[in-house]
Write a protein that holds these residues in place. Sequence first.
Motif, PDB file in Angstrom:
ATOM      1  N   GLU A 102      18.887  70.736  13.759  1.00 25.82           N
ATOM      2  CA  GLU A 102      20.274  70.602  13.293  1.00 25.82           C
ATOM      3  C   GLU A 102      21.055  71.901  13.416  1.00 25.82           C
ATOM      4  N   GLY A 150      24.230  66.623  11.608  1.00 26.34           N
ATOM      5  CA  GLY A 150      23.779  65.863  10.447  1.00 26.34           C
ATOM      6  C   GLY A 150      24.863  64.946   9.907  1.00 26.34           C
ATOM      7  N   ALA A 151      24.417  64.008   9.059  1.00 25.50           N
ATOM      8  CA  ALA A 151      25.330  63.017   8.481  1.00 25.50           C
ATOM      9  C   ALA A 151      26.533  63.688   7.814  1.00 25.50           C
ATOM     10  N   ARG A 152      26.268  64.800   7.128  1.00 24.28           N
ATOM     11  CA  ARG A 152      27.356  65.460   6.377  1.00 24.28           C
ATOM     12  C   ARG A 152      28.378  66.129   7.291  1.00 24.28           C
ATOM     13  N   ARG A 180      21.208  56.367  10.146  1.00 24.15           N
ATOM     14  CA  ARG A 180      20.294  57.007   9.191  1.00 24.15           C
ATOM     15  C   ARG A 180      20.508  56.517   7.759  1.00 24.15           C
ATOM     16  N   GLU A 189      10.212  61.515   9.785  1.00 25.46           N
ATOM     17  CA  GLU A 189       9.724  62.759   9.191  1.00 25.46           C
ATOM     18  C   GLU A 189       8.235  62.605   8.878  1.00 25.46           C
ATOM     19  N   LYS A 199      19.317  73.967   6.913  1.00 24.89           N
ATOM     20  CA  LYS A 199      19.226  72.721   6.151  1.00 24.89           C
ATOM     21  C   LYS A 199      20.465  72.458   5.299  1.00 24.89           C
ATOM     22  N   PRO A 200      21.041  71.269   5.407  1.00 23.31           N
ATOM     23  CA  PRO A 200      22.198  70.916   4.573  1.00 23.31           C
ATOM     24  C   PRO A 200      21.717  70.371   3.226  1.00 23.31           C
ATOM     25  N   GLN A 234      21.182  68.589  16.744  1.00 20.96           N
ATOM     26  CA  GLN A 234      21.435  67.493  15.800  1.00 20.96           C
ATOM     27  C   GLN A 234      22.669  67.833  14.969  1.00 20.96           C
ATOM     28  N   ARG A 267      10.967  67.186  15.930  1.00 22.27           N
ATOM     29  CA  ARG A 267      12.136  67.503  15.117  1.00 22.27           C
ATOM     30  C   ARG A 267      11.753  68.503  14.031  1.00 22.27           C
ATOM     31  N   LYS A 319      24.368  62.054  13.909  1.00 28.28           N
ATOM     32  CA  LYS A 319      23.982  61.135  12.837  1.00 28.28           C
ATOM     33  C   LYS A 319      25.219  60.532  12.171  1.00 28.28           C
ATOM     34  N   HIS A 329      15.227  58.748   6.445  1.00 26.34           N
ATOM     35  CA  HIS A 329      16.316  59.029   5.512  1.00 26.34           C
ATOM     36  C   HIS A 329      16.955  57.731   5.024  1.00 26.34           C
ATOM     37  N   CYS A 370      10.858  67.572   7.824  1.00 25.51           N
ATOM     38  CA  CYS A 370      12.277  67.724   7.516  1.00 25.51           C
ATOM     39  C   CYS A 370      12.684  69.160   7.845  1.00 25.51           C
ATOM     40  N   MET A 414      13.341  58.170  14.777  1.00 28.07           N
ATOM     41  CA  MET A 414      13.092  59.517  14.267  1.00 28.07           C
ATOM     42  C   MET A 414      12.389  59.428  12.921  1.00 28.07           C
TER      43      MET A 414
HETATM   44  C1  PEP Z   1      17.544  65.554   8.433  1.00 32.05           C
HETATM   45  O1  PEP Z   1      17.424  64.992   9.519  1.00 32.05           O
HETATM   46  O2  PEP Z   1      16.642  66.216   7.878  1.00 32.05           O
HETATM   47  C2  PEP Z   1      18.818  65.378   7.694  1.00 32.05           C
HETATM   48  C3  PEP Z   1      19.245  66.284   6.822  1.00 32.05           C
HETATM   49  O3  PEP Z   1      19.442  64.228   8.009  1.00 32.05           O
HETATM   50  P1  PEP Z   1      20.862  63.612   7.516  1.00 32.05           P
HETATM   51  O4  PEP Z   1      21.904  64.531   8.071  1.00 32.05           O
HETATM   52  O5  PEP Z   1      20.851  62.251   8.131  1.00 32.05           O
HETATM   53  O6  PEP Z   1      20.835  63.587   6.018  1.00 32.05           O
END
Ligand code: PEP
Length: 338
Positions: free
Chosen positions: A165, A185-187, A238, A299, A132-133, A183, A127, A208, A273, A103, A297
């Motif tokens: 990301e 991310g989802a957020r 995801r 982890e 990190k979010p 990348q 990856r 994502k 995820h 991750c 993908m």
């Molecule tokens: C990730 O790939 O580690 C991640 C934070 O993914 P997501 O944005 O899908 O939560």
Amino acid sequence: MIIIAQPSATEEQIEQIVARVQEFGLEAQITRDESRVIVGVIGPEQLFRGQSFAGMPGVEAVVPDVRPYKLASYEARGAASTVEICGVSIGGDSAVALICGPCSVESREQILSIARIVKDAGARLLRGGAFKPRTSPYSFQGLREEGLRFLAEARNETGLPVITEIMDARDLPVVERYADCLQIGARNMHNFSLLKEVGRSHLPVLLKRGFSATLDELIMSAEYVLSEGNPNVLLCERGIRTFESATRYTLDLSAVPILKMKTHLPVVVDPTHGVGLRAFVPQMSLAAIAAGADAIMLEVHNSPDAAKSDGEQALVPETLSKLFPRLRAVANAIGRDL
Ligand code: PEP
Ligand code: MN
């Protein structure tokens, strides 16, 4: 409406098509890929009639807008597209690609050893997050540029291209210096200014799905990237939020055939995820390949109990090694390699 130029169309013919679009008071948006040029026509379509373009030299087809997205729609190309990341092809008839890594990048030793492990287990891409979010501002936020440097070192040693990301457009220059694929991310799937920024990058973008986003919203976000001129977008399912609480999210595998029907873009599935629990990741990876995913993908961590993020969902190396031949068997069963 989109105007698809013939592969043999000359620059002069493209210019004439653009001039004609502008004569109608409309805007022409040009997208180029290795095989052809597509002119997206932006503006109220009642200003022209499609047949005005159909007979022009260099025009292969005029496709009326049937969906709100012009460039991402399957009709825009009429075939599945392939995205190349440093020589690894994803999409179309390419082999299913395995993207593996932790991750978060936690240290030089950690990413180098995991990169070697996943390479030996059959991964084609690496990856790892350097930005990190995290839900809490007090949780580990990533090693930032130092993490990117370690990722690049792992790429140089193993030859695995790196996906990482980007959370903030201000970091684009530094991330571009080290990464091979960005990348989102989802957020950040709805962060339209970030999407436009990566749309001007030379690097491919793995986008994502937001965990409350519909598939059409995901495709519209891809459209933001494409419309800035970056043709290399991968869509990633995801997991979405549902009422089910047995898993972290609900992996929506029906997204795979639906996205492939609606768009020409490659589709990646992130079962890690989506499920959030390592015990169920192998089954959902097999199912994702059966559903038609172009890449998976996963982890992976060599010491998940000590991981700084998402340890509970990371596969351990032995599981990945045992899983690989099973993934390949499913890919072969549907006529693909892995
Ligand atoms: C990730 O790939 O580690 C991640 C934070 O993914 P997501 O944005 O899908 O939560
Ligand atoms: Mn994670």
